[in-house]
Scaffold this motif. Structure first.
Motif, PDB file in Angstrom:
ATOM      1  N   ASN A 260       0.850  -1.199   0.000  1.00 24.01           N
ATOM      2  CA  ASN A 260       0.000   0.000   0.000  1.00 24.01           C
ATOM      3  C   ASN A 260       0.883   1.245   0.000  1.00 24.01           C
ATOM      4  O   ASN A 260       0.842   2.072   0.913  1.00 24.01           O
ATOM      5  N   ASN A 261       1.664   1.395  -1.050  1.00 21.00           N
ATOM      6  CA  ASN A 261       2.591   2.520  -1.117  1.00 21.00           C
ATOM      7  C   ASN A 261       2.063   3.590  -2.072  1.00 21.00           C
ATOM      8  O   ASN A 261       0.980   3.463  -2.624  1.00 21.00           O
ATOM      9  N   ASP A 262       2.835   4.658  -2.260  1.00 14.22           N
ATOM     10  CA  ASP A 262       2.383   5.786  -3.083  1.00 14.22           C
ATOM     11  C   ASP A 262       2.110   5.393  -4.533  1.00 14.22           C
ATOM     12  O   ASP A 262       1.298   6.024  -5.210  1.00 14.22           O
ATOM     13  N   GLU A 263       2.817   4.386  -5.031  1.00  8.66           N
ATOM     14  CA  GLU A 263       2.650   3.983  -6.423  1.00  8.66           C
ATOM     15  C   GLU A 263       1.310   3.299  -6.677  1.00  8.66           C
ATOM     16  O   GLU A 263       0.804   3.309  -7.797  1.00  8.66           O
ATOM     17  N   MET A 264       0.733   2.717  -5.628  1.00  7.41           N
ATOM     18  CA  MET A 264      -0.479   1.930  -5.794  1.00  7.41           C
ATOM     19  C   MET A 264      -1.678   2.869  -5.879  1.00  7.41           C
ATOM     20  O   MET A 264      -2.307   3.231  -4.883  1.00  7.41           O
ATOM     21  N   LEU A 265      -2.027   3.282  -7.092  1.00  8.54           N
ATOM     22  CA  LEU A 265      -3.125   4.221  -7.302  1.00  8.54           C
ATOM     23  C   LEU A 265      -4.478   3.594  -6.988  1.00  8.54           C
ATOM     24  O   LEU A 265      -5.413   4.279  -6.577  1.00  8.54           O
ATOM     25  N   PHE A 266      -4.590   2.292  -7.186  1.00  4.90           N
ATOM     26  CA  PHE A 266      -5.833   1.587  -6.878  1.00  4.90           C
ATOM     27  C   PHE A 266      -5.507   0.109  -6.753  1.00  4.90           C
ATOM     28  O   PHE A 266      -4.838  -0.456  -7.629  1.00  4.90           O
ATOM     29  N   ALA A 267      -5.954  -0.507  -5.658  1.00  7.49           N
ATOM     30  CA  ALA A 267      -5.645  -1.911  -5.411  1.00  7.49           C
ATOM     31  C   ALA A 267      -6.768  -2.540  -4.602  1.00  7.49           C
ATOM     32  O   ALA A 267      -7.505  -1.857  -3.896  1.00  7.49           O
ATOM     33  N   VAL A 268      -6.883  -3.854  -4.704  1.00 10.38           N
ATOM     34  CA  VAL A 268      -7.839  -4.597  -3.886  1.00 10.38           C
ATOM     35  C   VAL A 268      -7.247  -4.749  -2.493  1.00 10.38           C
ATOM     36  O   VAL A 268      -6.132  -5.249  -2.336  1.00 10.38           O
ATOM     37  N   GLN A 269      -7.996  -4.301  -1.492  1.00 13.51           N
ATOM     38  CA  GLN A 269      -7.497  -4.281  -0.121  1.00 13.51           C
ATOM     39  C   GLN A 269      -7.912  -5.554   0.623  1.00 13.51           C
ATOM     40  O   GLN A 269      -9.088  -5.846   0.778  1.00 13.51           O
ATOM     41  N   THR A 270      -6.919  -6.320   1.056  1.00 16.22           N
ATOM     42  CA  THR A 270      -7.181  -7.493   1.881  1.00 16.22           C
ATOM     43  C   THR A 270      -6.155  -7.557   3.002  1.00 16.22           C
ATOM     44  O   THR A 270      -5.127  -6.889   2.959  1.00 16.22           O
ATOM     45  N   SER A 271      -6.444  -8.365   3.990  1.00 15.23           N
ATOM     46  CA  SER A 271      -5.509  -8.646   5.069  1.00 15.23           C
ATOM     47  C   SER A 271      -5.612 -10.130   5.370  1.00 15.23           C
ATOM     48  O   SER A 271      -6.656 -10.751   5.123  1.00 15.23           O
ATOM     49  N   ASP A 272      -4.556 -10.714   5.871  1.00 13.90           N
ATOM     50  CA  ASP A 272      -4.576 -12.158   6.089  1.00 13.90           C
ATOM     51  C   ASP A 272      -5.611 -12.583   7.126  1.00 13.90           C
ATOM     52  O   ASP A 272      -6.048 -13.730   7.131  1.00 13.90           O
ATOM     53  N   THR A 273      -6.001 -11.682   7.997  1.00 13.79           N
ATOM     54  CA  THR A 273      -6.974 -12.027   9.038  1.00 13.79           C
ATOM     55  C   THR A 273      -8.412 -11.865   8.580  1.00 13.79           C
ATOM     56  O   THR A 273      -9.335 -12.215   9.297  1.00 13.79           O
ATOM     57  N   TRP A 274      -8.622 -11.304   7.395  1.00 20.79           N
ATOM     58  CA  TRP A 274      -9.954 -11.173   6.806  1.00 20.79           C
ATOM     59  C   TRP A 274      -9.785 -10.898   5.323  1.00 20.79           C
ATOM     60  O   TRP A 274      -8.714 -10.535   4.867  1.00 20.79           O
TER      61      TRP A 274
END
Length: 489
Positions: A260-274
């Motif tokens: 989730n850095n500055d380059e990531m203009l749009f990404a699918v957000q997930t986490s290992d716990t959900w």
């Protein structure tokens, strides 16, 4: 559009959202029970949670997961692998309107549009909202609706448009509109989103859409629309803002802790716990907890120049030592039909098992930099895009280029964006513009390890294969309102 979108009940508030006890992401929200649109949109927290519900559609396997990325299987970068019969026809360019893969994503794109429409209808009526948060929420709704229409445009070319007015009138059975009309709808939403969204999101808001997200998607829209001057304007807004710099290393984009850095203009957000990400599962070797789909071909592996750090980040090659959490394992060619796997999407927990915390990239600054380079070359001549190409190459360990033309852009995009669902669309875009002959890419077999033929030579038919057919099931339900794309009748 004939799939009935049930606006009466807000799925986002019906307990279908992912939740957890701690709040460390924009996707965290506590289920609130069952609401109707008449009782839900009452407070600022309702608005924020409602917008979160739009983002959650991105977690669907049939939207940004395996189903959507199968549309890149016709390309010369990868072999479908896996055991899904519908994928065979997609890769072989023999699909028809009854193909399940053509149908899968339709529903979720319109689900995202419906949720965005609800937000745009009801958030302006909420009293006492902080104006900054209200603007951000409305901007996110406009951006996410545009993104859903963008994917409809790329996949089908023509599709129905459902507006807030249609929702208010329960008018869901709509005829399709032209590709140019879809482009106009997307443009309008993205321009409005860019005005409303913040320049940058930090902390817990990382991952939400920003002005850069809207500008970047506008740049892509204009490239596909052949409006190169407009693409330059919005691409350079991204590059010159100072807010959306390239990550310091390529691998940072594909490491959970730094994705989730500055380059990531749009990404699918997930986490290992959900927030399970089937994207990671599909791309990973079966021996290491994955399902073994979408394997890179030798021709892609050979595209990387000696010393290009992107190769090891992107591709698992025979002999590579891979940390699979429970230990260091050695990748071998017999783990896939091609002798390779994509590496950039696979990550493991320290005690073993796949780690689903990687943010799946949908739009990166590097992509925009290379589109700007392309637009400059096509409007100003060879060498005009050297700055942007070298910006991307700098972190790869490669030398600068000078006087670069389209061949350099085509090469750089293939290496930089491998496996990110861009190659097939790029090849079709360049073919439409007369920059390449796509048939020379597809009229040869795809080879596996040992030189065996995995996929015979395909026949790419213009203009038929520039788009996929509308799902036959939707046409059948429309009672004559929805008409099939011309080339699939």
């Amino acid at each position: 559009m004939t799939t009935r979108i049930h606006n009466k009940f807000l799925i986002i508030a019906a307990g279908l959202l992912l939740s957890m006890s701690s709040c460390d992401s924009i996707l965290d929200v506590t289920p609130k029970g069952t609401y109707t649109t008449a009782t839900y949109w009452r407070s600022q927290s309702d608005a924020v949670n409602g917008i979160t519900g739009i983002y959650n559609v991105l977690l669907e396997e049939d939207f940004t997961g395996h189903a959507e990325f199968t549309f890149d299987d016709p390309s010369d970068d990868q072999y479908r692998a896996g055991d899904h019969s519908e994928d065979v026809a997609i890769e072989n360019l023999t699909y028809d309107a009854a193909n399940a893969q053509v149908r899968f994503g339709w529903r979720w794109k319109y689900e995202m549009i419906n949720r965005a429409n609800s937000a745009l209808m009801y958030i302006p009526k909420i009293e006492g909202m902080d104006e900054t948060i209200k603007n951000r929420c409305l901007g996110e709704a406009r951006f996410l609706r545009a993104f859903a229409y963008w994917r409809l445009l790329l996949v089908y070319g023509e599709a129905p448009v459902v507006t807030e007015e249609d929702v208010a009138q329960s008018n869901y059975v709509k005829p399709k509109v032209s590709a140019d009309s879809l482009r106009g709808i997307i443009q309008s939403d993205l321009l409005a989103a860019a005005d409303l969204l913040p320049a940058k999101n930090e902390g817990a808001d990382r991952g939400r859409a920003s002005k850069g997200s809207a500008w970047g998607l506008l740049c892509k829209l204009y490239m596909y629309w052949d409006k190169l001057d407009q693409a330059l304007i919005y691409g350079e807004k991204v590059l010159n803002s100072g807010d959306y710099n390239l990550a310091p290393t390529y691998v940072a984009n594909f490491t959970p802790e730094t994705s989730n850095n500055d380059e990531m203009l749009f990404a699918v957000q997930t986490s290992d716990t959900w927030g399970y990400s089937d994207f990671t599962t599909y791309y990973t070797p079966r021996e290491w907890n994955g399902w073994n789909f979408h394997q890179p071909l030798q021709s892609l592996v050979d595209e990387f120049e000696p010393g290009d750090v992107r190769k090891a980040v992107s591709i698992m090659s025979p002999g590579d030592k891979i940390n699979i959490g429970s230990g260091i394992a050695t990748y071998s060619a017999d783990m896939s039909e091609t002798g390779y796997h994509f590496h950039k999407f696979s990550y493991w927990k320290p005690n073993g098992g796949l780690n689903y915390s990687l943010k799946t990239p949908l739009l990166r600054t590097a992509d925009i930099a290379l589109l700007v380079a392309e637009a400059k070359i096509r409007t100003q001549g060879a060498g005009a895009g050297d700055k942007e190409i070298n910006m991307v190459r700098k972190r790869t360990g490669l030398n600068d280029v000078s006087g670069a033309g389209m061949a350099a852009v085509i090469h750089e995009r293939r290496c930089e964006l491998s496996g990110e669902n861009e190659r097939h669309q790029d090849l079709m875009r360049w073919d439409k513009a007369g920059l390449i002959d796509i048939t020379t890419y597809y009229n040869k077999p795809k080879y596996g390890k040992g030189g065996n033929v995995l996929v015979p030579a395909r026949t790419f038919i213009r203009p038929k294969h520039y788009y996929f057919p509308l799902p036959q099931s939707e046409i059948d339900r429309s009672n004559g309102v929805l008409i099939q794309n011309e080339n699939y009748k």
